[in-house]
Design a protein around this motif. Structure first.
Motif, PDB file in Angstrom:
ATOM      1  N   TYR A 213       0.832  -1.206   0.000  1.00 17.21           N
ATOM      2  CA  TYR A 213       0.000   0.000   0.000  1.00 17.21           C
ATOM      3  C   TYR A 213       0.872   1.264   0.000  1.00 17.21           C
ATOM      4  O   TYR A 213       2.078   1.202   0.226  1.00 17.21           O
ATOM      5  CB  TYR A 213      -0.894   0.027   1.249  1.00 17.21           C
ATOM      6  CG  TYR A 213      -1.733  -1.203   1.445  1.00 17.21           C
ATOM      7  CD1 TYR A 213      -2.851  -1.440   0.647  1.00 17.21           C
ATOM      8  CD2 TYR A 213      -1.416  -2.142   2.419  1.00 17.21           C
ATOM      9  CE1 TYR A 213      -3.629  -2.564   0.818  1.00 17.21           C
ATOM     10  CE2 TYR A 213      -2.189  -3.278   2.603  1.00 17.21           C
ATOM     11  CZ  TYR A 213      -3.296  -3.487   1.800  1.00 17.21           C
ATOM     12  OH  TYR A 213      -4.055  -4.610   1.967  1.00 17.21           O
ATOM     13  N   PHE A 242      -2.391  14.102   1.020  1.00 16.93           N
ATOM     14  CA  PHE A 242      -1.803  12.799   1.348  1.00 16.93           C
ATOM     15  C   PHE A 242      -0.302  12.911   1.118  1.00 16.93           C
ATOM     16  O   PHE A 242       0.185  12.803  -0.002  1.00 16.93           O
ATOM     17  CB  PHE A 242      -2.404  11.703   0.464  1.00 16.93           C
ATOM     18  CG  PHE A 242      -2.065  10.289   0.901  1.00 16.93           C
ATOM     19  CD1 PHE A 242      -0.786   9.775   0.765  1.00 16.93           C
ATOM     20  CD2 PHE A 242      -3.045   9.465   1.429  1.00 16.93           C
ATOM     21  CE1 PHE A 242      -0.472   8.489   1.165  1.00 16.93           C
ATOM     22  CE2 PHE A 242      -2.745   8.160   1.828  1.00 16.93           C
ATOM     23  CZ  PHE A 242      -1.457   7.681   1.701  1.00 16.93           C
ATOM     24  N   TYR A 278      -2.488   7.517   7.181  1.00 13.07           N
ATOM     25  CA  TYR A 278      -3.449   6.945   6.230  1.00 13.07           C
ATOM     26  C   TYR A 278      -2.766   5.906   5.341  1.00 13.07           C
ATOM     27  O   TYR A 278      -1.536   5.928   5.164  1.00 13.07           O
ATOM     28  CB  TYR A 278      -4.055   8.041   5.344  1.00 13.07           C
ATOM     29  CG  TYR A 278      -5.076   8.912   6.048  1.00 13.07           C
ATOM     30  CD1 TYR A 278      -6.434   8.672   5.906  1.00 13.07           C
ATOM     31  CD2 TYR A 278      -4.670   9.959   6.865  1.00 13.07           C
ATOM     32  CE1 TYR A 278      -7.371   9.465   6.552  1.00 13.07           C
ATOM     33  CE2 TYR A 278      -5.599  10.757   7.525  1.00 13.07           C
ATOM     34  CZ  TYR A 278      -6.953  10.503   7.365  1.00 13.07           C
ATOM     35  OH  TYR A 278      -7.882  11.277   8.011  1.00 13.07           O
ATOM     36  N   SER A 280      -3.431   3.688   1.492  1.00 10.03           N
ATOM     37  CA  SER A 280      -4.208   3.664   0.252  1.00 10.03           C
ATOM     38  C   SER A 280      -3.749   2.504  -0.618  1.00 10.03           C
ATOM     39  O   SER A 280      -2.552   2.209  -0.693  1.00 10.03           O
ATOM     40  CB  SER A 280      -4.056   4.981  -0.513  1.00 10.03           C
ATOM     41  OG  SER A 280      -4.670   4.895  -1.793  1.00 10.03           O
ATOM     42  N   PRO A 286      -1.930   8.569  -4.284  1.00 12.58           N
ATOM     43  CA  PRO A 286      -3.092   9.320  -3.783  1.00 12.58           C
ATOM     44  C   PRO A 286      -2.750  10.791  -3.590  1.00 12.58           C
ATOM     45  O   PRO A 286      -1.607  11.139  -3.268  1.00 12.58           O
ATOM     46  CB  PRO A 286      -3.394   8.635  -2.442  1.00 12.58           C
ATOM     47  CG  PRO A 286      -2.103   8.014  -2.039  1.00 12.58           C
ATOM     48  CD  PRO A 286      -1.408   7.618  -3.302  1.00 12.58           C
ATOM     49  N   VAL A 289      -6.230  12.655   1.448  1.00 12.31           N
ATOM     50  CA  VAL A 289      -6.567  11.572   2.382  1.00 12.31           C
ATOM     51  C   VAL A 289      -8.060  11.256   2.338  1.00 12.31           C
ATOM     52  O   VAL A 289      -8.506  10.254   2.902  1.00 12.31           O
ATOM     53  CB  VAL A 289      -6.144  11.929   3.825  1.00 12.31           C
ATOM     54  CG1 VAL A 289      -4.643  12.073   3.928  1.00 12.31           C
ATOM     55  CG2 VAL A 289      -6.855  13.195   4.316  1.00 12.31           C
ATOM     56  N   CYS A 294      -8.495   5.712   0.176  1.00 19.12           N
ATOM     57  CA  CYS A 294      -7.691   6.006   1.366  1.00 19.12           C
ATOM     58  C   CYS A 294      -8.448   5.637   2.643  1.00 19.12           C
ATOM     59  O   CYS A 294      -9.660   5.819   2.734  1.00 19.12           O
ATOM     60  CB  CYS A 294      -7.328   7.489   1.411  1.00 19.12           C
ATOM     61  SG  CYS A 294      -6.234   8.009   0.075  1.00 19.12           S
TER      62      CYS A 294
END
Length: 333
Positions: A213, A242, A278, A280, A286, A289, A294
């Motif tokens: 991720y 993000f 966070y 994603s 990304p 957020v 996310c």
């Protein structure tokens, strides 16, 4: 169905070359194909009535199929026998005013299956059709995976998990990938459990992983109308950015740290800083957020030391691959 690629290193630990990937091609895919097939024969209203009023027998029907799915060898050319619950046959006859046996004889499956008492006898060819989508999906994905430069030289495929017990799947993979050594433990379904226990005792067995991720922190940037959404504007800043700390696909070595910062205080009396973390799984980096892919996973709170008035303080965030997944640590200046 998850597929990953590992290399055994010189110190006998595992180095992940390709992060886990896959699709809906496991045993459940075969179960669903069989369920849809049987529903098309007895009709959905009969199947739903049977499921609601005789749940135990409904579960037993698919448990029986699960055993056949794992143990049937269609190369023997003998029909596969499944027990049909009596209550299902009774419901069918009451609602359709004809016997299940007669319905099969009048259907397009008259040559590929027959009903004898409470037994449904299926030809090997029809039984293999239940596996077609799953087997094709697995082979196509394996071929695409093995074409990637970083996994070139792979010569062994290890099959574990309950679906790996299926002789139909084993035969399909061996025939489609004849140049690979196929290794199947005696108890494939238990191999995952045993591996988890071994890993629990010695997590250092996997020395390198590939980040599955994107990991990041909710942050601010100077607002740029050409780059940022208007609704994200807060004074002269853009919020909910993000701020990527770990890139998806990055190589994470055990106990190595990926540092991000510095993040500076904005008030002299500030006693702590909160960092919202966070994750994603989007294909592209990304941006915010609040993006659909996310997900918030926690907040890291860093206590700040007291300093003289007007003196700036800053924090660096370290993402460390420690045993199971990236963990966060902070350093203060």
């Amino acid at each position: 169905m998850d597929i990953t690629v590992h290399e055994v290193t010189h110190d006998k630990t595992l180095k992940e070359l390709e992060k886990a990937s896959g699709g809906d091609w496991g045993g459940i895919c075969v179960d669903n194909y069989f369920k849809n097939f049987l529903t098309s024969v007895v009709t959905s209203d009969v199947m739903e009535e049977f499921r609601l009023k005789h749940t135990g027998e409904y579960i037993e029907l698919f448990r029986d199929f699960e055993m056949k799915k794992r143990t049937t060898n269609t190369t023997e050319k003998t029909r596969v026998t499944l027990r049909m619950p009596e209550s299902l046959l009774i419901y069918f006859e009451q609602l359709k005013n004809k016997s299940f046996k007669q319905t099969i004889q009048e259907s397009r499956y008259s040559k590929s299956m027959k009903c004898e008492g409470d037994k449904l006898r299926i030809t090997p060819a029809l039984f293999e059709e239940f596996f077609s989508a799953a087997c094709t999906g697995i082979i196509d994905h394996l071929r695409d995976l093995l074409e990637k430069p970083k996994v070139k030289g792979t010569d062994t495929i290890l099959m574990v998990g309950g679906f790996s017990e299926s002789q139909i799947l084993q035969t399909y993979i061996k025939s489609n990938l004849p140049n690979f050594r196929i290794v199947i433990p005696n108890e494939p379904s238990l191999a995952i459990l045993k591996g988890a226990v071994l890993f629990g005792h010695d997590p250092c067995l996997i020395s390198e992983r590939i980040a599955k991720y994107w990991y990041g922190i909710a942050s601010f940037q100077k607002f740029n109308p050409k780059l940022h959404k208007t609704e994200k504007k807060k004074d002269d800043l853009c919020e909910d950015i993000f701020d990527i700390c770990v890139k998806r696909g990055a190589t994470l070595k055990l106990r190595d740290a990926l540092s991000k910062g510095p993040y500076e205080t904005n008030r002299d009396d500030q006693k702590e800083m909160d960092f919202e973390i966070y994750v994603s799984d989007s294909d592209q980096p990304p941006k915010y957020v609040t993006d659909e892919d996310c997900h918030y996973i926690g907040t890291l709170t860093v206590e700040l030391p007291k300093v003289k008035k007007g003196e700036k303080r800053s924090v660096f965030i370290n993402f460390v691959y420690s045993m199971y997944m990236p963990q966060t640590m902070s350093t203060k200046k």
